[in-house]
Scaffold this motif. Structure first.
Motif, PDB file in Angstrom:
ATOM      1  N   ASP A 157       0.828  -1.206   0.000  1.00 16.91           N
ATOM      2  CA  ASP A 157       0.000   0.000   0.000  1.00 16.91           C
ATOM      3  C   ASP A 157       0.865   1.260   0.000  1.00 16.91           C
ATOM      4  OD1 ASP A 157      -2.342  -1.474   0.013  1.00 16.91           O
ATOM      5  OD2 ASP A 157      -2.497  -1.501   2.196  1.00 16.91           O
ATOM      6  N   SER A 158       1.932   1.248   0.785  1.00 18.81           N
ATOM      7  CA  SER A 158       2.846   2.387   0.808  1.00 18.81           C
ATOM      8  C   SER A 158       3.542   2.551  -0.536  1.00 18.81           C
ATOM      9  CB  SER A 158       3.900   2.204   1.910  1.00 18.81           C
ATOM     10  OG  SER A 158       3.322   2.303   3.178  1.00 18.81           O
ATOM     11  N   LYS A 159       3.913   1.432  -1.126  1.00 14.07           N
ATOM     12  CA  LYS A 159       4.576   1.471  -2.426  1.00 14.07           C
ATOM     13  C   LYS A 159       3.646   2.065  -3.485  1.00 14.07           C
ATOM     14  CE  LYS A 159       7.067  -2.078  -3.152  1.00 14.07           C
ATOM     15  NZ  LYS A 159       7.510  -3.459  -3.452  1.00 14.07           N
ATOM     16  N   GLU A 160       2.372   1.750  -3.404  1.00 13.49           N
ATOM     17  CA  GLU A 160       1.397   2.283  -4.360  1.00 13.49           C
ATOM     18  C   GLU A 160       1.224   3.784  -4.172  1.00 13.49           C
ATOM     19  OE1 GLU A 160      -1.184   2.936  -7.301  1.00 13.49           O
ATOM     20  OE2 GLU A 160       0.033   1.131  -6.995  1.00 13.49           O
ATOM     21  N   VAL A 161       1.276   4.246  -2.926  1.00 11.63           N
ATOM     22  CA  VAL A 161       1.191   5.689  -2.672  1.00 11.63           C
ATOM     23  C   VAL A 161       2.359   6.405  -3.349  1.00 11.63           C
ATOM     24  CG1 VAL A 161       1.365   7.475  -0.890  1.00 11.63           C
ATOM     25  CG2 VAL A 161      -0.131   5.516  -0.539  1.00 11.63           C
ATOM     26  N   MET A 194       4.052   5.410  -5.998  1.00 11.43           N
ATOM     27  CA  MET A 194       3.845   5.367  -7.443  1.00 11.43           C
ATOM     28  C   MET A 194       2.805   6.398  -7.867  1.00 11.43           C
ATOM     29  SD  MET A 194       5.989   3.216  -8.530  1.00 11.43           S
ATOM     30  CE  MET A 194       5.407   3.120 -10.224  1.00 11.43           C
ATOM     31  N   MET A 195       1.742   6.510  -7.072  1.00  8.35           N
ATOM     32  CA  MET A 195       0.697   7.492  -7.362  1.00  8.35           C
ATOM     33  C   MET A 195       1.255   8.913  -7.244  1.00  8.35           C
ATOM     34  SD  MET A 195      -2.985   7.799  -5.467  1.00  8.35           S
ATOM     35  CE  MET A 195      -3.054   6.000  -5.352  1.00  8.35           C
ATOM     36  N   LEU A 196       2.078   9.130  -6.248  1.00 12.18           N
ATOM     37  CA  LEU A 196       2.717  10.425  -6.048  1.00 12.18           C
ATOM     38  C   LEU A 196       3.574  10.795  -7.252  1.00 12.18           C
ATOM     39  CD1 LEU A 196       3.245  12.635  -3.790  1.00 12.18           C
ATOM     40  CD2 LEU A 196       5.283  11.306  -3.219  1.00 12.18           C
ATOM     41  N   GLN A 197       4.338   9.849  -7.726  1.00 11.46           N
ATOM     42  CA  GLN A 197       5.198  10.073  -8.890  1.00 11.46           C
ATOM     43  C   GLN A 197       4.360  10.388 -10.125  1.00 11.46           C
ATOM     44  OE1 GLN A 197       8.222   7.036  -9.463  1.00 11.46           O
ATOM     45  NE2 GLN A 197       8.162   7.312 -11.691  1.00 11.46           N
ATOM     46  N   ARG A 198       3.275   9.651 -10.317  1.00 12.31           N
ATOM     47  CA  ARG A 198       2.410   9.892 -11.485  1.00 12.31           C
ATOM     48  C   ARG A 198       1.777  11.280 -11.419  1.00 12.31           C
ATOM     49  NH1 ARG A 198       0.851   4.395 -10.507  1.00 12.31           N
ATOM     50  NH2 ARG A 198      -1.039   5.086  -9.424  1.00 12.31           N
ATOM     51  N   ARG A 199       1.317  11.674 -10.225  1.00 16.86           N
ATOM     52  CA  ARG A 199       0.678  12.979 -10.077  1.00 16.86           C
ATOM     53  C   ARG A 199       1.658  14.115 -10.344  1.00 16.86           C
ATOM     54  NH1 ARG A 199      -3.680  14.288  -7.270  1.00 16.86           N
ATOM     55  NH2 ARG A 199      -3.410  16.121  -8.602  1.00 16.86           N
ATOM     56  N   LEU A 200       2.898  13.972  -9.870  1.00 12.50           N
ATOM     57  CA  LEU A 200       3.906  15.001 -10.116  1.00 12.50           C
ATOM     58  C   LEU A 200       4.242  15.102 -11.596  1.00 12.50           C
ATOM     59  CD1 LEU A 200       6.384  14.467  -7.127  1.00 12.50           C
ATOM     60  CD2 LEU A 200       5.007  16.511  -7.568  1.00 12.50           C
TER      61      LEU A 200
END
Length: 266
Positions: free
Chosen positions: A114-118, A120-126
């Protein structure tokens, strides 16, 4: 079964305190949200299960705080990253970065999906936030005739700088090379450089834009000029060369830029 039930028993009290808390907004009088270890529930539960200041080996009570963080705090942060966070808002980005650092003390991305997905999501949003930046490259003739065009381009330029600052807020959370690619290749090379290059016709404006960009970037990038930043350094070199024949103020601005970019100034 007590140790297995305890997180669920305490969860309502944790959620009650979190009603007025957000990972995106600083606490009153602070630049970051209230840290987890400053919350009442954390202080009350910190020494849960200790006997004479010690925890028995393999005692499930040792996982109480990590379980609460994983099951209650992490989902709030995940939803914030996915739906509420604005990457162009530097204040939100710094607040979110502070919260994620708190969370990852208990739920490490290397050990938790779950932390790893956060991350990845953070990277995509940036990356998407960087790609959505559009800095107009109006010709000098257009900006000279239209204050609106000049102002619009300047505002979009500042928004690009804000995304750079937001990216760097997550330095130490996201890999530095990932951040460098987003900043240097997407923002600097594709958005900022074309805008700043057109400002060379006005040495003072160009120096101001270069200085603002240099302020937003890590100092070591200016001299090393990684891919994407080398073109910015070339513009600085052109400005420094032309400024040697300019007025005193322009020369001084150029001298400061030369020092920052590691450019010879005679």
């Amino acid at each position: 079964y007590m140790s297995l039930s305890v997180p669920s028993l305490f969860a309502p009290f944790v959620r009650l305190e979190l009603i007025g808390w957000s990972p995106l907004f600083p606490a009153t009088g602070s630049s970051v949200p209230t840290a987890l270890d400053d919350m009442s529930w954390y202080k009350e539960l910190f020494d849960y299960g200790l006997i004479d200041g010690k925890m028995e080996e393999n005692d499930e009570d040792a996982n109480l705080l990590p379980n609460i963080v994983q099951n209650i705090i992490l989902p709030i942060a995940e939803k914030a990253v996915e739906k509420w966070w604005e990457p162009r808002n530097v204040t939100q980005s710094k607040a979110l970065a502070s919260t994620l650092k708190d969370i990852f003390v208990y739920v490490e991305p290397s050990e938790n999906e779950d932390s790893k997905e956060v991350l990845m999501m953070l990277q995509r949003r940036l990356k998407r936030g960087a790609e959505e930046c559009v800095v107009p490259t109006y010709s000098p003739i257009v900006t000279a005739c239209s204050a609106t065009a000049r102002s619009h381009a300047a505002v979009q330029f500042q928004l690009s700088l804000d995304v750079i600052r937001s990216c760097l807020a997550f330095d130490g959370i996201l890999d530095r090379l990932v951040l460098q690619r987003i900043i240097a290749e997407v923002l600097v090379a594709d958005r900022i450089v074309p805008y700043v290059r057109l400002l060379l016709v006005d040495a003072a404006e160009c120096a101001r834009a270069l200085t603002q960009t240099a302020d937003a970037l890590p100092a070591e990038w200016l001299r090393a000029a990684p891919k994407g930043v080398e073109a910015l350094k070339e513009i600085a070199e052109s400005l420094v060369q032309s400024a040697q024949h300019g007025d005193t103020q322009t020369k001084e601005s150029a001298r400061k830029l030369a020092t920052r970019f590691g450019i010879a100034f005679k």
